[in-house]
Design a protein around this motif. Structure first.
Motif, short mmCIF file in Angstrom:
data_model
loop_
_atom_site.label_atom_id
_atom_site.label_comp_id
_atom_site.label_asym_id
_atom_site.label_seq_id
_atom_site.Cartn_x
_atom_site.Cartn_y
_atom_site.Cartn_z
N GLN A 125 0.84 -1.20 0.00
CA GLN A 125 0.00 0.00 0.00
C GLN A 125 0.87 1.25 0.00
O GLN A 125 0.56 2.24 -0.69
N ASN A 126 1.96 1.22 0.76
CA ASN A 126 2.90 2.34 0.74
C ASN A 126 3.42 2.59 -0.67
O ASN A 126 3.52 3.74 -1.13
N PHE A 127 3.75 1.52 -1.36
CA PHE A 127 4.31 1.62 -2.71
C PHE A 127 3.28 2.22 -3.67
O PHE A 127 3.58 3.16 -4.42
N VAL A 128 2.07 1.67 -3.66
CA VAL A 128 1.03 2.13 -4.59
C VAL A 128 0.67 3.59 -4.31
O VAL A 128 0.53 4.40 -5.25
N ARG A 172 -5.85 -1.07 -8.95
CA ARG A 172 -7.07 -0.68 -9.66
C ARG A 172 -7.70 0.56 -9.03
O ARG A 172 -8.14 1.48 -9.72
N LYS A 173 -7.74 0.59 -7.70
CA LYS A 173 -8.38 1.70 -7.00
C LYS A 173 -7.55 2.98 -7.04
O LYS A 173 -8.09 4.07 -6.87
N SER A 174 -6.25 2.84 -7.24
CA SER A 174 -5.35 4.00 -7.16
C SER A 174 -5.49 4.96 -8.33
O SER A 174 -5.15 6.14 -8.22
N GLY A 198 5.89 -2.06 -23.91
CA GLY A 198 4.78 -1.22 -23.48
C GLY A 198 3.43 -1.85 -23.76
O GLY A 198 3.31 -3.01 -24.15
N GLY A 199 2.39 -1.06 -23.55
CA GLY A 199 1.03 -1.55 -23.76
C GLY A 199 0.50 -2.29 -22.54
O GLY A 199 1.04 -2.17 -21.44
N HIS A 200 -0.57 -3.04 -22.75
CA HIS A 200 -1.21 -3.84 -21.70
C HIS A 200 -1.65 -2.97 -20.52
O HIS A 200 -1.58 -3.38 -19.36
N GLU A 201 -2.13 -1.77 -20.83
CA GLU A 201 -2.56 -0.86 -19.77
C GLU A 201 -3.75 -1.43 -19.01
O GLU A 201 -4.74 -1.85 -19.60
N ASN A 202 -3.63 -1.44 -17.69
CA ASN A 202 -4.69 -1.90 -16.79
C ASN A 202 -5.16 -3.31 -17.14
O ASN A 202 -6.36 -3.61 -17.13
N GLU A 203 -4.19 -4.16 -17.43
CA GLU A 203 -4.47 -5.55 -17.78
C GLU A 203 -3.70 -6.50 -16.87
O GLU A 203 -2.72 -6.13 -16.24
#
Length: 306
Positions: A90-93, A134-136, A192-197
């Motif tokens: 959580q600290n990292f995110v 996901r929530k960040s 690159g790519g694969h955003e939010n996957e």
């Protein structure tokens, strides 16, 4: 000045292989290495590699390190203490979000394949971290990395002097070489790519614990026996008398791994790793045989209490 890539865990097993690929294939000014210890700075800077300290327990170091970073490799911590890992992650995110990191590449685990319902204790913390990401609102890719082939001794709780391997499961596992996972992870970041996957990196073949015991015997001349035991028997055998000194709580955790393995949670394979490497990943059978030919008394550090 913007930093294109920051590689955390650069002194660890997976991160070291990721960094090796960057060193061999990208200009030094495009990336930096990171680890939790400031004392590691010299070993990188002496090689011309920029260094940033990243202590997951110290948000101040995270804020300083993540500033102006475009692509951040988030290597999960190696503790089996899920509560500690949860706080560190959580600290990292939070720091990645605060500092506007453009893309976080998280090294998750392959229990459950593309599904997110595994109850294996080692996987649940990764699922929680994926939810944090996901929530960040940060752009991320969760890289579900195959279980390291090199770690087969801890999966079987096998030691060079073992005569039996009692386990409650004998399911198929797409074990994958850590060195090849490191290379594939680096190639993925650069492409690159694969955003939010969620992506899956695995070998394309599987192996069962009983088959690993067969390879141990065939390769080293041993006569180790594989035994199916009940979950209760597994805890009873190892909980109070483990050669490596691991506590009962460890085996209560690994019992959840076995339950997942028996359900086929490590059986899912995918072609992405082959596509990234430009070659077939090493089959687990061949990799294990190679490790044992090189060292018939091969061991894995997590099989022992430090």
């Amino acid at each position: 000045m913007t930093l294109k890539y920051l590689i955390t865990g650069a002194t660890g097993g997976l991160g070291r292989y990721v960094l090796d690929y960057f060193v061999a294939n990208k200009p030094l000014h495009e990336f930096a290495a990171a680890s939790s210890r400031e004392s590691n700075r010299t070993q990188f800077e002496d090689c011309g590699i920029a260094f940033r300290q990243v202590d997951y327990d110290d948000p101040a170091t995270l804020d300083k390190a993540f500033r102006d970073v475009e692509n951040l490799l988030f290597v999960s911590t190696n503790t089996f203490d899920n509560e500690k890992r949860r706080k560190q992650h959580q600290n990292f995110v939070d720091a990645a979000s605060r500092n506007g990191v453009k893309h976080v590449w998280y090294t998750s685990l392959a229990f459950g394949g593309f599904k997110s319902d595994s109850q294996a204790a080692v996987q649940t913390a990764h699922l929680e971290t994926e939810e944090m990401l996901r929530k960040s609102g940060v752009t991320y890719t969760s890289i579900r990395e195959g279980i390291y082939t090199e770690a087969f001794p801890v999966l079987l709780n096998w030691y060079p002097d073992s005569t039996t391997v009692p386990l409650p499961a004998d399911g198929p596992m797409a074990l994958t070489l850590r060195s090849e996972l490191g290379e594939a992870t680096a190639r993925l970041m650069i492409a690159g790519g694969h955003e939010n996957e969620i992506v899956l990196l695995t070998a394309e073949d599987t192996i069962r614990p009983s088959e690993i015991v067969d390879i141990i015997n065939q390769t080293t001349g041993r006569e180790v026996k594989f035994e199916r035991v009940s979950p209760e028997g597994y805890i009873r055998i190892y909980g109070e008398n483990d050669r490596g000194g691991k506590p009962k709580a460890f085996f209560q955790q690994t019992l959840t791994w076995s339950e997942g393995i028996e359900k086929g949670e490590l059986a899912t394979t995918h072609s992405l790793m082959r596509e990234l490497l430009g070659r077939e990943p090493t089959k687990p059978r061949d990799a294990i045989q190679g490790l044992l030919l090189e060292n018939p008394n091969y061991t894995w550090h997590q099989n022992y209490v430090n």
